[in-house]
Motif scaffolding. Structure first.
Motif, short mmCIF file in Angstrom:
data_model
loop_
_atom_site.label_atom_id
_atom_site.label_comp_id
_atom_site.label_asym_id
_atom_site.label_seq_id
_atom_site.Cartn_x
_atom_site.Cartn_y
_atom_site.Cartn_z
N GLN A 146 11.79 1.80 -1.08
CA GLN A 146 10.39 2.05 -0.71
C GLN A 146 9.88 3.36 -1.31
OE1 GLN A 146 12.95 2.45 1.29
NE2 GLN A 146 12.76 4.62 1.72
N TYR B 200 2.10 -2.79 -6.15
CA TYR B 200 2.22 -2.54 -4.71
C TYR B 200 3.30 -1.49 -4.44
CZ TYR B 200 -0.83 -6.50 -3.90
OH TYR B 200 -1.91 -7.35 -3.90
N TYR B 201 3.27 -0.44 -5.27
CA TYR B 201 4.24 0.64 -5.07
C TYR B 201 3.62 1.70 -4.18
CZ TYR B 201 6.64 -1.71 -8.89
OH TYR B 201 7.28 -2.64 -9.67
N ARG B 202 4.44 2.61 -3.69
CA ARG B 202 3.98 3.57 -2.71
C ARG B 202 3.32 4.78 -3.36
NH1 ARG B 202 8.26 6.28 1.28
NH2 ARG B 202 8.17 7.95 -0.26
N GLY C 250 8.71 5.09 5.22
CA GLY C 250 7.36 5.03 4.67
C GLY C 250 7.36 3.88 3.69
N THR D 44 6.44 0.61 1.12
CA THR D 44 5.48 0.32 0.06
C THR D 44 4.45 -0.66 0.64
OG1 THR D 44 6.84 -1.50 -0.79
CG2 THR D 44 7.11 0.63 -1.86
N ALA E 144 11.17 -1.40 2.50
CA ALA E 144 11.14 -0.57 3.72
C ALA E 144 12.52 -0.07 4.14
CB ALA E 144 10.48 -1.36 4.85
N PRO F 284 1.22 5.59 3.90
CA PRO F 284 2.60 5.15 4.13
C PRO F 284 3.27 5.88 5.29
CG PRO F 284 2.40 6.35 2.03
CD PRO F 284 1.03 6.18 2.56
#
Lengths: 283, 185
Positions: free
Chosen positions: A69, A107-109, B64, B66, B77, B149
């Motif tokens: 993530q 859809y990356y953080r 946090g 994506t 996650a 996030p």
């Protein structure tokens, strides 16, 4: 000399493609190293962790999800050929736009905050990225992109040793850095070591070293021996996969060096987690 | 070694049965929070204001994620480094938090608070973001949406795998595991 042009659009597109792929796909050398680690690991918990890490890479591919993530700080090494001209207005902006598009579509953080000390407000698009530019002879542009997570990044260190501390001082600093990090950088790790140059040059070298293919040694025999010895010492710490205890703490140690001042012995250590995410394109 | 199935909210009875090194599968509602959210929660506690969720018996997952692609409940996650929340954890444990889930070791102050409050710290597999996302069956933001996030989310998880890293007896998988596999030069 022949000159060629690269446009803003070409740069943005190339960077975007690199960062769409990076956070999702483990390079083959990384997957091979993890499989080998699973075979050699003696700790049952460690073996189980490695199995799940490998399984995770298959799931990420199948489900089109990021491996981890923490899709990280977008970091680029750009080697720009002297014979190449950029026809856009800002190369840095073109690169950032590529990152922006990739993190949105993938859809990356978004993991970047605007100011490190006071507001710390998320910039909302994972920019600005970090770019290291280098001019090289020729007419090619080589872009090496990497998505580097905060966990492993936070465990890095730099020290200005005295030359008298020598190789034993270097070994102690590297092993202590890994030892003090424990499970935090998500072992099994890749360790990048930069020796010489200056404080900043050593740090840069240690980061660059992380992009080397696993299984390749430094071409200088003395530094190759150091890489092998450091790997042995690090794996003797017993930290193991995720720090739960085991025989595989690091998959590889890569050392880079550079001439330095007569009074200095700068050493930098960068740690990379098992989500080894880097990709190169030649334009 | 078989896994122990546990459900949230966690009772003291269940927590005191867990030992460092036990493998667990967690089912039930859990709450997500990282550095920024913890800072706000602690400010609320110090100002004697109510928290955005019932902390008694709760499990906080340090994550946090994506963003969720279309058709998915959540993105990648996996856990983030727990040590960054060490400054905040003892106060939350005093308020009734029963479990924390993250990765990496905790400070002595947190371990002491875990013992004192009969709580537990679970460690998940860092970097297994895709694998772990499949264990999350629902996700909703319940506070601090502005943190993106880092917002507080309520997740429903099913058979989420983790290891008991710190039990309420002082056991520590990081110390014990490393000692077992350490080798001299």
């Amino acid at each position: 000399m022949n000159f060629r042009m690269l446009s803003e659009k070409q740069i943005t597109q190339a960077v975007k493609e690199l960062f769409l792929q990076c956070p999702r796909i483990l390079p083959q050398d990384a997957l091979d190293a993890l499989k080998k680690a699973e075979e050699t690991e003696e700790s049952p918990v460690g073996k189980s962790v490695l199995k799940q890490i490998i399984e995770n890479s298959h799931i990420a591919l199948a489900e089109n999800l990021a491996l981890c993530q923490d899709t990280g700080t977008a970091t680029l090494f750009v080697q720009w050929g002297q014979g190449v001209l950029f026809s856009g207005s800002s190369l840095t902006d073109a690169i950032n736009e590529g990152v922006r598009q990739a993190y949105k579509e993938g859809y990356y953080r978004n993991s970047i905050v605007n100011d490190p000390l006071f507001d710390r407000k998320n910039t909302g698009d994972n920019t600005p990225c970090i770019i290291h530019f280098e001019m090289i002879p020729g007419d090619k542009v080589i872009i090496t992109a990497s998505a580097k997570g905060g966990g492993s990044e936070n465990m890095g260190a730099v020290r200005m040793l005295k030359p008298a501390e020598g190789i034993e001082g270097v070994k102690k600093f590297v092993v202590d850095t890994v030892s003090n990090a424990g499970g935090n950088p998500c072992p099994p790790i890749v360790v990048g070591v930069g020796i010489g140059g200056s404080m900043d040059k050593a740090a840069l070298l240690s980061k660059k070293a992380l992009n080397r293919t696993i299984g390749q040694y430094n071409p200088d025999e003395r530094y190759k021996e150091l890489e092998i010895e450091l790997l042995r010492l690090i794996n003797n710490t017993g930290i193991g996969p995720m720090g739960f205890g085991g025989r595989v703490t690091a998959l590889a140690v890569h050392v880079e060096f550079y001439p330095c001042h007569i009074a200095s012995l700068p050493v930098a250590v960068s740690l990379l987690c098992h989500s080894i995410r880097h990709k190169e394109v030649i334009l | 070694m078989s896994e122990i199935k546990i459900t949230t909210p966690l009772s003291t009875e269940v927590v005191t049965s867990l030992k460092a090194g036990d493998r667990v599968l967690i089912t039930g509602y859990i709450y997500t929070a990282r550095d920024a959210a913890h800072k706000r929660l602690v400010e609320l506690i110090k100002a004697n204001k109510p928290l955005p969720f019932d902390i008694k018996g709760a499990l906080i997952y340090y994550v946090g994620p994506t963003p969720a692609p279309a058709g998915k409940v959540i993105g990648s996650a996996g856990p983030t480094t727990s040590g960054r929340m060490d400054a905040y954890a003892p106060l939350l444990l005093d308020m009734g938090l029963k479990a924390m889930l993250g990765k990496g070791w905790r400070s002595q102050a947190v371990k002491d608070s875990i013992q004192k409050n009969k709580a537990v710290y679970f460690a998940g597999i860092g970097g297994a973001g895709a694998l772990l996302s499949k264990k999350i069956k629902s996700a909703e933001i319940i506070a601090y949406e502005d943190l993106g996030p880092e917002a507080i989310r309520r997740l429903y998880v099913e058979d989420f795998p983790a290891i008991v890293a710190n039990d309420c007896y002082g056991g520590d998988v990081f110390i014990e595991g490393r000692q077992k596999y350490e080798q001299e030069k």
